[in-house]
Design an enzyme around this catalytic site. Structure first.
Site, short mmCIF file in Angstrom:
data_model
loop_
_atom_site.label_atom_id
_atom_site.label_comp_id
_atom_site.label_asym_id
_atom_site.label_seq_id
_atom_site.Cartn_x
_atom_site.Cartn_y
_atom_site.Cartn_z
N CYS A 2 -4.19 9.37 3.80
CA CYS A 2 -3.48 10.54 4.31
C CYS A 2 -2.70 10.12 5.54
CB CYS A 2 -4.47 11.63 4.70
SG CYS A 2 -5.55 12.10 3.35
N ARG A 27 1.96 7.83 2.47
CA ARG A 27 0.50 7.66 2.55
C ARG A 27 -0.25 8.67 1.68
NH1 ARG A 27 -1.06 4.60 6.97
NH2 ARG A 27 -3.12 5.52 6.80
N TRP A 78 -3.65 12.85 0.52
CA TRP A 78 -3.96 12.21 -0.76
C TRP A 78 -5.40 12.61 -1.05
CZ3 TRP A 78 -7.32 8.36 -2.69
CH2 TRP A 78 -6.96 7.83 -3.94
N ASN A 104 -8.10 11.97 8.28
CA ASN A 104 -7.85 10.95 7.25
C ASN A 104 -9.13 10.13 7.14
OD1 ASN A 104 -6.84 8.86 5.65
ND2 ASN A 104 -5.91 7.80 7.39
N GLY A 105 -9.67 10.01 5.94
CA GLY A 105 -10.92 9.26 5.76
C GLY A 105 -11.87 10.07 4.90
N GLU A 489 1.89 -9.79 -11.44
CA GLU A 489 2.60 -8.94 -10.48
C GLU A 489 3.72 -8.16 -11.17
OE1 GLU A 489 2.01 -7.67 -7.85
OE2 GLU A 489 3.91 -7.08 -6.95
N LYS A 493 4.00 -4.10 -11.31
CA LYS A 493 5.18 -3.35 -10.85
C LYS A 493 5.64 -2.39 -11.94
CE LYS A 493 4.94 -3.68 -7.53
NZ LYS A 493 4.09 -4.48 -6.74
N GLU A 496 3.09 0.56 -12.49
CA GLU A 496 2.96 1.41 -11.31
C GLU A 496 4.13 2.38 -11.15
OE1 GLU A 496 2.95 -1.21 -7.87
OE2 GLU A 496 1.78 0.28 -6.78
N HIS A 512 -4.99 -15.39 -28.82
CA HIS A 512 -6.43 -15.12 -28.95
C HIS A 512 -6.73 -13.62 -29.01
CE1 HIS A 512 -7.28 -19.35 -28.60
NE2 HIS A 512 -6.47 -19.40 -27.56
N LYS A 611 0.02 4.66 -0.56
CA LYS A 611 0.36 3.32 -0.09
C LYS A 611 -0.86 2.53 0.39
CE LYS A 611 3.32 0.12 1.26
NZ LYS A 611 3.80 -0.73 0.16
O1 M6R Z 1 -2.19 -2.92 2.01
P1 M6R Z 1 -2.76 -3.85 0.96
O2 M6R Z 1 -1.88 -5.02 0.72
O3 M6R Z 1 -4.17 -4.24 1.26
O4 M6R Z 1 -2.78 -2.98 -0.35
C1 M6R Z 1 -3.34 -3.50 -1.52
C2 M6R Z 1 -2.96 -2.69 -2.73
O5 M6R Z 1 -3.39 -1.37 -2.59
C3 M6R Z 1 -1.44 -2.68 -2.96
O6 M6R Z 1 -0.93 -3.98 -3.08
C4 M6R Z 1 -1.10 -1.90 -4.25
O7 M6R Z 1 -1.60 -2.56 -5.36
C5 M6R Z 1 0.41 -1.70 -4.35
N1 M6R Z 1 0.67 -0.35 -4.67
C6 M6R Z 1 1.03 -2.55 -5.39
O8 M6R Z 1 2.38 -2.36 -5.49
#
Ligand code: M6R
Length: 616
Positions: A2, A27, A78, A104-105, A489, A493, A496, A512, A611
């Site tokens: 948050c 966030r 969030w 937040n938490g 990766e 992307k 996501e 396999h 994020k």
């Molecule tokens: O802030 P961080 O790099 O620790 O975050 C890790 C993951 O939450 C972050 O990389 C997430 O997978 C991204 N949304 C990927 O694009």
């Protein structure tokens, strides 16, 4: 998770709080709200406005509201406890509306606290864990909000960054943190001693100040217009020197791009140079922030890399880089698994924590686990002053600037650069990379900004190729060796931001099992740039072609042969395989971006995500 903002001063409260929330929306974006101490007719009242959904709903709600006051708090959520709804959104107020808080938490013992407060007659309106805090403040109020907060914090188990205001103390904003980030922004220039701010991160207050105080866990702070008082966990007053933030306001703006994600993809040439800058001198890597002795560095016999998501993929890439250059075994763990797997860590191990935010709960827990075992720890972190950077034995800052897009792009390339630098650094300290080899590696690293620029010039060509995903419900990404990590990766992307399912494999693994998935609705994305395993990858692509699969391949410029087996080809400049991940990941990001926009999706704020993940 948050986002929190707070302000005390004479600027327009509506503007400071709302603009701050705009910057923090990445966030969390389930719902949002603000509480202001409204001082119309000198009669202090808390006015709270909340709305579900994206932040602009709150914007519409408060657009015509006359908000007069000098103290307020805001929150973008969030959801963790309780569905996204107006009633569950923050701020939460005491029953008599005299105290308002944002949080937040997660308060882990909220159920017990709720039960005991209910017995005392408190009525709960929401399903959140947060609401217990405001009732506890009300129940324990001593006439001094900061003192009351210090009194109730030991009752809370879990994590928090929180801010509260009270009608009874209209000149003070009281905050605390444990495990969730919170910074205090100090009024600057003409406004020194006239205003102060709090925020989950500096992006929210960067337009007003670059002078911030990073709070430590268990600290409580009482903020007036002209004064900031901080108490440590033993309730002693302490002085904290402000830090100057070097990020510019532009990093928090879209700067003419349709999305932050696209802007951040485009920032990569600069980010690569900025991360290299100052860390390469002659044929050496210089990292001032690593507080390990020569002996400790020489003794490192094993490396663990612990991270989540995209940062984990940087870790997978790092394993190849470190193992091939240093010949030290590297284990890479997903941070959420690491500490539960009873990891074998010895005091001569180095544990590298990779995190853009520096606040990911699982990665932070991994760091603490490593420290408990006596290992040396180094963070590769983007956000200054974040938890991991402060607790690790050393930190390599990736100079990526603020990353707003939930999908990490520029932070990833910066993390890779940091891993090359760390490898060079360890290679010299441990005398395992010759000066000649270091010179070669540095020469290649220095080519990367220009190559990234070249790739970005092909943006429109890559964008045209997204038709490969027309009608796709799934996809398979393949690579080999170091580029298996880039396939991972690339697939992350795509899923996501475009919501197309994607899986990634080392290309030899395809036959396999997963080959069975290849069909019209499941294309193949292959990384087949020049490498020691190029021929093997090519054969794997042939196998897919033979089964009628739709294929798009990333190949090295000049490779004509690949066009005969792959329906679509994206050509990238040639570079030594060791450095190819940087060159190869950028087209993957562009491909995912344009696939998402072709489906009209909100790239910067993918559904269900946030994020920074500061909860387990
Ligand atoms: O802030 P961080 O790099 O620790 O975050 C890790 C993951 O939450 C972050 O990389 C997430 O997978 C991204 N949304 C990927 O694009």
């Amino acid at each position: 998770m948050c986002g929190i903002i707070g302000y005390i001063g004479d600027r327009s409260l509506k503007e400071v709080l709302y603009n701050g929330l705009v910057k923090l929306e990445y966030r969390g974006y389930d719902s949002a709200g603000i509480s202001v101490l409204s001082s119309e007719q000198n009669d202090n009242k808390i006015a709270t406005f909340k709305a579900t959904g994206k932040l602009h709903h709150l914007g519409e709600k408060i657009k015509n509201e006359k908000i007069i006051g000098h103290l307020g708090i805001g929150h973008t959520r969030w959801a963790t406890h309780g569905v996204p709804s107006t009633v569950n959104s923050h701020p939460h107020n005491s029953s008599d509306n005299s105290i308002s808080i944002v949080h937040n938490g997660i308060i882990e013992n909220h159920a017990e606290l709720r039960a005991s407060l209910t017995q005392k007659g408190y009525k709960f309106l929401s399903a959140t864990d947060t609401e217990v805090i405001v009732h506890l403040l009300d129940d324990n109020y001593t006439g001094d909000l900061a003192e009351t907060l210090r009194k109730i914090l030991p009752l809370l188990e879990g994590t928090y960054a929180l801010a509260c205001i009270s009608v009874k103390e209209p000149d003070v904003l009281v905050c605390a943190r444990k495990g969730s980030p919170l910074v205090v922004g100090l009024g600057k220039g003409e406004n020194e001693n006239k205003e102060n701010f709090i925020a989950s991160d500096v992006s929210a207050i960067l337009e007003y100040t670059d002078q911030v105080i990073f709070l430590d866990d268990n600290e409580v702070v009482a903020i007036k217009k002209d004064q900031v008082k901080v108490w440590d966990e033993n309730h002693n007053l302490k002085t904290i020197a402000p830090t100057t933030i070097e990020w510019t306001l532009e990093t928090a703006e879209k700067g003419g791009y349709a999305h932050f994600t696209l802007k951040e993809i485009h920032e990569q040439p600069k980010v690569i140079s900025d991360t290299l800058k100052g860390k390469i001198k002659g044929n050496s890597a210089v990292i001032d922030e690593i507080n390990l002795s020569q002996e400790e560095l020489e003794n490192i016999s094993k490396i663990h890399i612990v991270a989540c998501g995209t940062s984990y993929h940087a870790g997978l890439t790092g394993k190849y880089i470190i193992e091939s250059e240093l010949r030290i075994p590297v284990e890479v763990d997903v941070a959420s698994e690491f500490r539960y797997n009873n990891p074998i860590i010895s005091s001569t191990d180095l544990v590298i924590l990779i995190s853009q935010s520096g606040e990911t709960a699982d990665t932070l827990a991994g760091l603490r686990e490593a420290k408990k075992a006596g290992a040396k720890t180094i963070g590769i972190i983007n956000v200054m002053g974040s938890n991991i950077s402060r607790e690790a034995d050393g930190t390599i800052y990736t100079n990526a600037g603020l990353e707003v897009g939930v999908a990490s792009t520029k932070a990833f390339t910066a993390q890779l650069i940091a891993l090359y630098i760390l490898t060079l650094f360890l290679g010299e300290k441990k005398a395992s990379i010759s000066e000649e080899r270091r010179a070669y590696m540095i020469e290649n690293l220095q080519k990367l900004p220009k190559m990234a620029e070249e790739i970005l010039k092909m943006e429109s060509t890559i964008a045209e190729k997204v038709s490969i995903f027309d009608g796709a419900i799934s996809s398979i990404f393949i690579g080999r060796n170091i580029n298996t990590a880039i396939a991972c990766e690339g697939s992350l992307k795509l899923k996501e931001i475009s919501y197309i399912h994607a899986e990634a494999y080392p290309s030899g693994e395809l036959k396999h099992g997963s080959l069975a998935l290849i069909s019209d609705v499941c294309p193949l994305v292959a990384i087949a740039t020049k490498s020691s395993t190029y021929d093997k990858v090519k054969s794997n692509i042939e196998e897919v072609k033979a089964r009628g699969g739709k294929i798009i391949t990333l190949a090295t410029v000049g490779d004509k042969e690949i066009a005969n087996i792959s329906g679509e080809v994206i050509y990238v400049p040639e570079i030594d395989e060791l450095f190819s991940p940087i060159v190869n990941v950028i087209p993957m990001q562009i491909l995912a971006y344009y696939t998402a926009t072709s489906r009209d999706l909100d790239v910067d704020k993918p559904r269900n995500l946030a994020k920074s993940v500061t909860v387990e």
